[in-house]
Design a protein around this motif. Structure first.
Motif, PDB file in Angstrom:
ATOM      1  N   GLU A 133       0.826  -1.207   0.000  1.00  0.00           N
ATOM      2  CA  GLU A 133       0.000   0.000   0.000  1.00  0.00           C
ATOM      3  C   GLU A 133       0.862   1.260   0.000  1.00  0.00           C
ATOM      4  OE1 GLU A 133      -3.600   0.618   1.649  1.00  0.00           O
ATOM      5  OE2 GLU A 133      -4.315  -1.150   0.569  1.00  0.00           O
ATOM      6  N   ARG A 162       0.679   4.213  -2.759  1.00  0.00           N
ATOM      7  CA  ARG A 162       0.431   5.612  -2.379  1.00  0.00           C
ATOM      8  C   ARG A 162       1.471   6.542  -2.989  1.00  0.00           C
ATOM      9  NH1 ARG A 162       0.450   5.827   3.880  1.00  0.00           N
ATOM     10  NH2 ARG A 162      -0.008   8.032   3.548  1.00  0.00           N
ATOM     11  N   ASN A 220     -18.642   2.337  -4.700  1.00  0.00           N
ATOM     12  CA  ASN A 220     -19.084   2.076  -3.340  1.00  0.00           C
ATOM     13  C   ASN A 220     -20.537   1.616  -3.290  1.00  0.00           C
ATOM     14  OD1 ASN A 220     -16.898   3.038  -1.321  1.00  0.00           O
ATOM     15  ND2 ASN A 220     -16.948   4.610  -2.895  1.00  0.00           N
ATOM     16  N   SER A 263      -8.872   6.445   3.436  1.00  0.00           N
ATOM     17  CA  SER A 263      -7.618   5.921   3.971  1.00  0.00           C
ATOM     18  C   SER A 263      -6.566   5.829   2.875  1.00  0.00           C
ATOM     19  CB  SER A 263      -7.839   4.544   4.608  1.00  0.00           C
ATOM     20  OG  SER A 263      -8.342   3.623   3.660  1.00  0.00           O
ATOM     21  N   ARG A 280     -12.724   8.851  -9.613  1.00  0.00           N
ATOM     22  CA  ARG A 280     -11.896   7.650  -9.637  1.00  0.00           C
ATOM     23  C   ARG A 280     -10.677   7.900 -10.519  1.00  0.00           C
ATOM     24  NH1 ARG A 280     -12.820   2.127  -8.995  1.00  0.00           N
ATOM     25  NH2 ARG A 280     -15.083   2.323  -9.001  1.00  0.00           N
ATOM     26  N   GLY A 338      -6.700   4.654  -7.039  1.00  0.00           N
ATOM     27  CA  GLY A 338      -7.125   5.559  -5.994  1.00  0.00           C
ATOM     28  C   GLY A 338      -8.192   6.543  -6.438  1.00  0.00           C
ATOM     29  N   TYR A 339      -8.354   7.593  -5.610  1.00  0.00           N
ATOM     30  CA  TYR A 339      -9.425   8.574  -5.803  1.00  0.00           C
ATOM     31  C   TYR A 339      -8.919   9.990  -5.523  1.00  0.00           C
ATOM     32  CZ  TYR A 339     -12.502   4.500  -5.362  1.00  0.00           C
ATOM     33  OH  TYR A 339     -13.114   3.289  -5.530  1.00  0.00           O
ATOM     34  N   LEU A 364      -5.953   6.213  -1.559  1.00  0.00           N
ATOM     35  CA  LEU A 364      -6.144   4.897  -2.165  1.00  0.00           C
ATOM     36  C   LEU A 364      -7.572   4.391  -2.024  1.00  0.00           C
ATOM     37  CD1 LEU A 364      -2.957   2.864  -1.150  1.00  0.00           C
ATOM     38  CD2 LEU A 364      -3.577   3.677  -3.427  1.00  0.00           C
ATOM     39  N   HIS A 365      -8.209   4.698  -0.867  1.00  0.00           N
ATOM     40  CA  HIS A 365      -9.509   4.088  -0.589  1.00  0.00           C
ATOM     41  C   HIS A 365     -10.517   5.129  -0.103  1.00  0.00           C
ATOM     42  CE1 HIS A 365      -7.306   0.332  -0.816  1.00  0.00           C
ATOM     43  NE2 HIS A 365      -6.516   0.722   0.163  1.00  0.00           N
ATOM     44  N   ASN A 424     -14.575   4.597   1.133  1.00  0.00           N
ATOM     45  CA  ASN A 424     -15.606   3.576   1.306  1.00  0.00           C
ATOM     46  C   ASN A 424     -16.727   4.064   2.198  1.00  0.00           C
ATOM     47  OD1 ASN A 424     -14.333   1.125  -0.033  1.00  0.00           O
ATOM     48  ND2 ASN A 424     -12.732   1.675   1.415  1.00  0.00           N
TER      49      ASN A 424
END
Length: 283
Positions: free
Chosen positions: A128, A132, A160, A223, A245, A249-250, A267-268, A270
């Motif tokens: 991870e 990143r 999601n 996160s 997106r 990642g975002y 990266l996440h 949710n």
């Protein structure tokens, strides 16, 4: 510019970083005794040594530092003629490269193989962090052309859907969310969000309006943040957001309350703990 985690100067990756934790100078009776229990040429012992010592996380070290060290290692492994045995050689004229290896350790029989094992294990353990470090910058994300966002369903249209679908069957999206504000933690933050559902899309015919949920509550988490900026003073209130997106990642931009703006690349993103109800509540 990436600075050294302990000195106010540029960070210069070195291959000795990976084996420096085996140096027992002035620690022969403590660390030295512990390391002497292992054979660095034994595959099982080598794997344990790499995971416990080579991949240790230093207090001020960031994922940027780890990525820089990994890139140097990978680049050097790509040079077939590089002499990895030289990394293990003590330089008594340079304190920073004088390690004094454990007294009972044999000579490393396959120095390149040792560093290749470090590389492979680091790619697994630091997966991870390495991802990143490759995320685009916040500035480059701001230059992404604007698009027609339609409703304010930023959490529900980009990767999601499952948590939301299990409660609302993707038939509705809220357009007036509110939050008491984010809770920041290491490498991310969380948000409690709630609001009325006043926008119906593709409502199934067997859903009479009188029985459809009119209010939603959920938790959102971000996160694996690589870059974060926030400004303002009123972090509670109405939330308006754009979630884009990326290849990995975002990019997330949120306006909260009167003057708060939060932007990040992560990266996440949710949602969880989705709850539907029939009566509106106050945030």
């Amino acid at each position: 510019m990436l600075l050294d985690p302990y000195l106010n100067q540029p960070h210069l990756p070195k291959l000795s970083y990976w084996v420096g934790s085996f140096g027992v100078y002035d620690r022969e009776e403590t660390l030295g005794e512990e390391l002497n229990k292992y054979d660095p040429n034994d595959p099982v012992d080598r794997d344990l040594l790499i995971r416990r010592y080579c991949l240790r996380l230093l207090p001020r070290e960031t994922f940027h530092h780890r990525s820089a060290e990994f890139d140097l290692l990978e680049q050097t492994l790509g040079a077939p003629d590089f002499d990895f045995a030289s990394v293990w050689e003590d330089d008594e004229d340079d304190f920073h490269d004088y390690w004094s290896w454990p007294s009972d350790w044999p000579e490393i029989t396959d120095p390149r193989g040792f560093f290749q094992a470090i590389r492979d294990t680091a790619e697994e353990v630091w997966h991870e962090d390495l991802l990143r470090s490759k995320l685009p910058s916040l500035q480059s994300c701001r230059e992404i052309p604007e698009r027609d966002l339609g409703t304010c369903d930023w959490l529900f249209s980009v990767g999601n859907s499952q948590e939301w679908k299990s409660v609302f069957n993707l038939a509705v999206t809220p357009s007036d969310l509110k939050t008491p504000g984010p809770v920041f933690h290491k490498d991310g933050f969380t948000l409690s969000i709630e609001g009325p559902i006043n926008h119906l899309i593709f409502r199934p015919s067997h859903w009479p309006p009188s029985t459809a949920f009119t209010y939603c509550e959920l938790d959102a988490s971000v996160s694996g943040i690589s870059e974060l900026e926030f400004r303002g003073s009123q972090f509670a209130g109405q939330l308006r957001g754009v979630l884009t997106r990326l290849k990995v990642g975002y990019y997330l931009r949120m306006e909260i309350g009167f003057d708060c703006v939060i932007e990040c690349v992560a990266l996440h993103v949710n949602i969880a703990n989705v709850v539907g109800s029939y009566q509106s509540k106050s945030c």
